[in-house]
Each structure stands twice: as C-alpha cells, then as structure tokens.
Design a protein around this motif. Structure first.
Motif, PDB file in Angstrom:
ATOM      1  N   ALA A   1       0.819  -1.208   0.000  1.00 33.50           N
ATOM      2  CA  ALA A   1       0.000   0.000   0.000  1.00 33.50           C
ATOM      3  C   ALA A   1       0.851   1.256   0.000  1.00 33.50           C
ATOM      4  O   ALA A   1       1.936   1.296   0.569  1.00 33.50           O
ATOM      5  N   LEU A   2       0.344   2.293  -0.659  1.00 37.96           N
ATOM      6  CA  LEU A   2       0.972   3.611  -0.613  1.00 37.96           C
ATOM      7  C   LEU A   2       0.471   4.302   0.646  1.00 37.96           C
ATOM      8  O   LEU A   2      -0.733   4.430   0.852  1.00 37.96           O
ATOM      9  N   ARG A   3       1.379   4.735   1.487  1.00 38.39           N
ATOM     10  CA  ARG A   3       1.008   5.343   2.767  1.00 38.39           C
ATOM     11  C   ARG A   3       1.242   6.845   2.721  1.00 38.39           C
ATOM     12  O   ARG A   3       2.374   7.288   2.514  1.00 38.39           O
ATOM     13  N   LEU A   4       0.190   7.596   2.911  1.00 39.13           N
ATOM     14  CA  LEU A   4       0.282   9.049   2.962  1.00 39.13           C
ATOM     15  C   LEU A   4       0.573   9.452   4.402  1.00 39.13           C
ATOM     16  O   LEU A   4      -0.196   9.147   5.308  1.00 39.13           O
ATOM     17  N   MET A   5       1.706  10.099   4.602  1.00 39.41           N
ATOM     18  CA  MET A   5       2.190  10.430   5.938  1.00 39.41           C
ATOM     19  C   MET A   5       2.163  11.946   6.147  1.00 39.41           C
ATOM     20  O   MET A   5       2.509  12.701   5.238  1.00 39.41           O
ATOM     21  N   VAL A   6       1.757  12.369   7.343  1.00 38.74           N
ATOM     22  CA  VAL A   6       1.720  13.786   7.709  1.00 38.74           C
ATOM     23  C   VAL A   6       2.249  13.946   9.137  1.00 38.74           C
ATOM     24  O   VAL A   6       2.409  12.969   9.857  1.00 38.74           O
ATOM     25  N   ARG A   7       2.466  15.187   9.538  1.00 36.16           N
ATOM     26  CA  ARG A   7       2.835  15.436  10.936  1.00 36.16           C
ATOM     27  C   ARG A   7       1.606  15.205  11.812  1.00 36.16           C
ATOM     28  O   ARG A   7       0.479  15.476  11.409  1.00 36.16           O
ATOM     29  N   ARG A   8       1.842  14.732  13.014  1.00 39.90           N
ATOM     30  CA  ARG A   8       0.742  14.455  13.940  1.00 39.90           C
ATOM     31  C   ARG A   8      -0.149  15.695  14.129  1.00 39.90           C
ATOM     32  O   ARG A   8      -1.365  15.593  14.188  1.00 39.90           O
ATOM     33  N   ARG A   9       0.452  16.864  14.205  1.00 40.30           N
ATOM     34  CA  ARG A   9      -0.333  18.084  14.438  1.00 40.30           C
ATOM     35  C   ARG A   9      -1.280  18.401  13.282  1.00 40.30           C
ATOM     36  O   ARG A   9      -2.258  19.113  13.455  1.00 40.30           O
ATOM     37  N   ASP A  10      -1.008  17.858  12.083  1.00 44.49           N
ATOM     38  CA  ASP A  10      -1.840  18.110  10.906  1.00 44.49           C
ATOM     39  C   ASP A  10      -2.816  16.979  10.608  1.00 44.49           C
ATOM     40  O   ASP A  10      -3.603  17.079   9.667  1.00 44.49           O
ATOM     41  N   LEU A  11      -2.773  15.916  11.391  1.00 48.60           N
ATOM     42  CA  LEU A  11      -3.525  14.709  11.060  1.00 48.60           C
ATOM     43  C   LEU A  11      -5.028  14.932  10.942  1.00 48.60           C
ATOM     44  O   LEU A  11      -5.639  14.516   9.955  1.00 48.60           O
ATOM     45  N   ASP A  12      -5.640  15.579  11.903  1.00 52.45           N
ATOM     46  CA  ASP A  12      -7.097  15.766  11.858  1.00 52.45           C
ATOM     47  C   ASP A  12      -7.516  16.585  10.642  1.00 52.45           C
ATOM     48  O   ASP A  12      -8.461  16.232   9.929  1.00 52.45           O
ATOM     49  N   ARG A  13      -6.813  17.673  10.403  1.00 54.19           N
ATOM     50  CA  ARG A  13      -7.147  18.534   9.259  1.00 54.19           C
ATOM     51  C   ARG A  13      -6.912  17.795   7.944  1.00 54.19           C
ATOM     52  O   ARG A  13      -7.732  17.863   7.025  1.00 54.19           O
ATOM     53  N   ALA A  14      -5.789  17.071   7.845  1.00 54.76           N
ATOM     54  CA  ALA A  14      -5.473  16.321   6.633  1.00 54.76           C
ATOM     55  C   ALA A  14      -6.530  15.249   6.363  1.00 54.76           C
ATOM     56  O   ALA A  14      -6.967  15.071   5.222  1.00 54.76           O
ATOM     57  N   THR A  15      -6.961  14.567   7.400  1.00 49.22           N
ATOM     58  CA  THR A  15      -7.996  13.534   7.250  1.00 49.22           C
ATOM     59  C   THR A  15      -9.295  14.148   6.728  1.00 49.22           C
ATOM     60  O   THR A  15      -9.924  13.596   5.823  1.00 49.22           O
ATOM     61  N   ASP A  16      -9.684  15.283   7.271  1.00 53.37           N
ATOM     62  CA  ASP A  16     -10.902  15.963   6.811  1.00 53.37           C
ATOM     63  C   ASP A  16     -10.798  16.361   5.343  1.00 53.37           C
ATOM     64  O   ASP A  16     -11.750  16.195   4.571  1.00 53.37           O
ATOM     65  N   ILE A  17      -9.642  16.874   4.949  1.00 52.11           N
ATOM     66  CA  ILE A  17      -9.447  17.300   3.560  1.00 52.11           C
ATOM     67  C   ILE A  17      -9.524  16.104   2.620  1.00 52.11           C
ATOM     68  O   ILE A  17     -10.197  16.158   1.585  1.00 52.11           O
ATOM     69  N   ILE A  18      -8.867  15.012   2.978  1.00 55.24           N
ATOM     70  CA  ILE A  18      -8.876  13.830   2.109  1.00 55.24           C
ATOM     71  C   ILE A  18     -10.272  13.229   2.020  1.00 55.24           C
ATOM     72  O   ILE A  18     -10.712  12.816   0.950  1.00 55.24           O
ATOM     73  N   GLU A  19     -10.993  13.188   3.129  1.00 55.54           N
ATOM     74  CA  GLU A  19     -12.361  12.667   3.097  1.00 55.54           C
ATOM     75  C   GLU A  19     -13.254  13.507   2.190  1.00 55.54           C
ATOM     76  O   GLU A  19     -14.163  12.987   1.551  1.00 55.54           O
ATOM     77  N   SER A  20     -13.001  14.803   2.107  1.00 56.56           N
ATOM     78  CA  SER A  20     -13.812  15.676   1.256  1.00 56.56           C
ATOM     79  C   SER A  20     -13.574  15.405  -0.231  1.00 56.56           C
ATOM     80  O   SER A  20     -14.389  15.808  -1.062  1.00 56.56           O
ATOM     81  N   LEU A  21     -12.492  14.711  -0.553  1.00 54.64           N
ATOM     82  CA  LEU A  21     -12.205  14.384  -1.949  1.00 54.64           C
ATOM     83  C   LEU A  21     -13.065  13.236  -2.473  1.00 54.64           C
ATOM     84  O   LEU A  21     -13.137  13.025  -3.680  1.00 54.64           O
ATOM     85  N   ASN A  22     -13.677  12.465  -1.575  1.00 55.81           N
ATOM     86  CA  ASN A  22     -14.521  11.316  -1.945  1.00 55.81           C
ATOM     87  C   ASN A  22     -13.794  10.327  -2.847  1.00 55.81           C
ATOM     88  O   ASN A  22     -14.306   9.922  -3.889  1.00 55.81           O
ATOM     89  N   LEU A  23     -12.610   9.929  -2.430  1.00 53.69           N
ATOM     90  CA  LEU A  23     -11.826   8.961  -3.197  1.00 53.69           C
ATOM     91  C   LEU A  23     -12.329   7.554  -2.888  1.00 53.69           C
ATOM     92  O   LEU A  23     -12.892   7.293  -1.842  1.00 53.69           O
ATOM     93  N   ASN A  24     -12.090   6.623  -3.815  1.00 53.34           N
ATOM     94  CA  ASN A  24     -12.566   5.250  -3.647  1.00 53.34           C
ATOM     95  C   ASN A  24     -11.770   4.451  -2.644  1.00 53.34           C
ATOM     96  O   ASN A  24     -12.301   3.588  -1.966  1.00 53.34           O
ATOM     97  N   SER A  25     -10.463   4.670  -2.565  1.00 54.95           N
ATOM     98  CA  SER A  25      -9.605   3.894  -1.653  1.00 54.95           C
ATOM     99  C   SER A  25      -9.932   4.250  -0.218  1.00 54.95           C
ATOM    100  O   SER A  25     -10.113   5.397   0.118  1.00 54.95           O
ATOM    101  N   ASP A  26      -9.971   3.245   0.639  1.00 61.37           N
ATOM    102  CA  ASP A  26     -10.183   3.480   2.074  1.00 61.37           C
ATOM    103  C   ASP A  26      -8.993   3.055   2.861  1.00 61.37           C
ATOM    104  O   ASP A  26      -8.270   2.216   2.543  1.00 61.37           O
TER     105      ASP A  26
END
Length: 83
Positions: free
Chosen positions: A58-83
C-alpha cells in the motif's frame, strides 16, 4: 510559568493508505495546496510489487501528527474510492 513543547506534534504518522497511485498523488497535491506537508511512503516498493492493500504494497500518505485531523478531513472531502 514555563511553556511545555509537545515534541510529538512533529512526529510523522500515517494519515491514509491507498492502493491507487493516482489517488495517492491527488491527495498529496491537495494537502500541499492547503499548506500541509506530506509524503508518500512505500512508493518504490509498491511500484515493484503492486499488491494493493497488503501490508507491504500500500501507498502510505504520511503527515505530521499536528496536521492529522485537518489532513484527514481534507482527504475525506475528496470522496476517493480507496479506504
């Protein structure tokens, strides 16, 4: 009163896994456009052994812990097929 710095804020953590290279790159570009630094881990190995969501492919998208919640929200808004 001394301020305490939380060193774990800069720790690199898993944000999301992708089986699809195009979706991983779209998510990465979107996060960077929003000012969140991110990297794709396991990029080379997943190209050699395209195993989808296995623990090694799997390709793992990595971020800083402090950005995790915001990054997760942004990615979820993209409505991508991969979970």
């Amino acid at each position: 009163m001394a301020l305490k710095y939380d060193y774990t804020d800069n720790e690199i953590v898993l944000c999301r896994e992708f089986a699809n290279d195009a979706e991983a790159r779209l998510a990465l570009a979107t996060l960077e456009a929003e000012g969140i630094r991110a990297i794709i881990d396991n990029d080379v190995f997943s190209r050699i052994y395209p195993l989808g969501y296995s623990s090694v492919g799997a390709l793992r998208l990595m971020v800083r812990r402090r950005d995790l919640d915001r990054a997760t929200d942004i990615i979820e808004s993209l409505n991508l097929n991969s979970d």
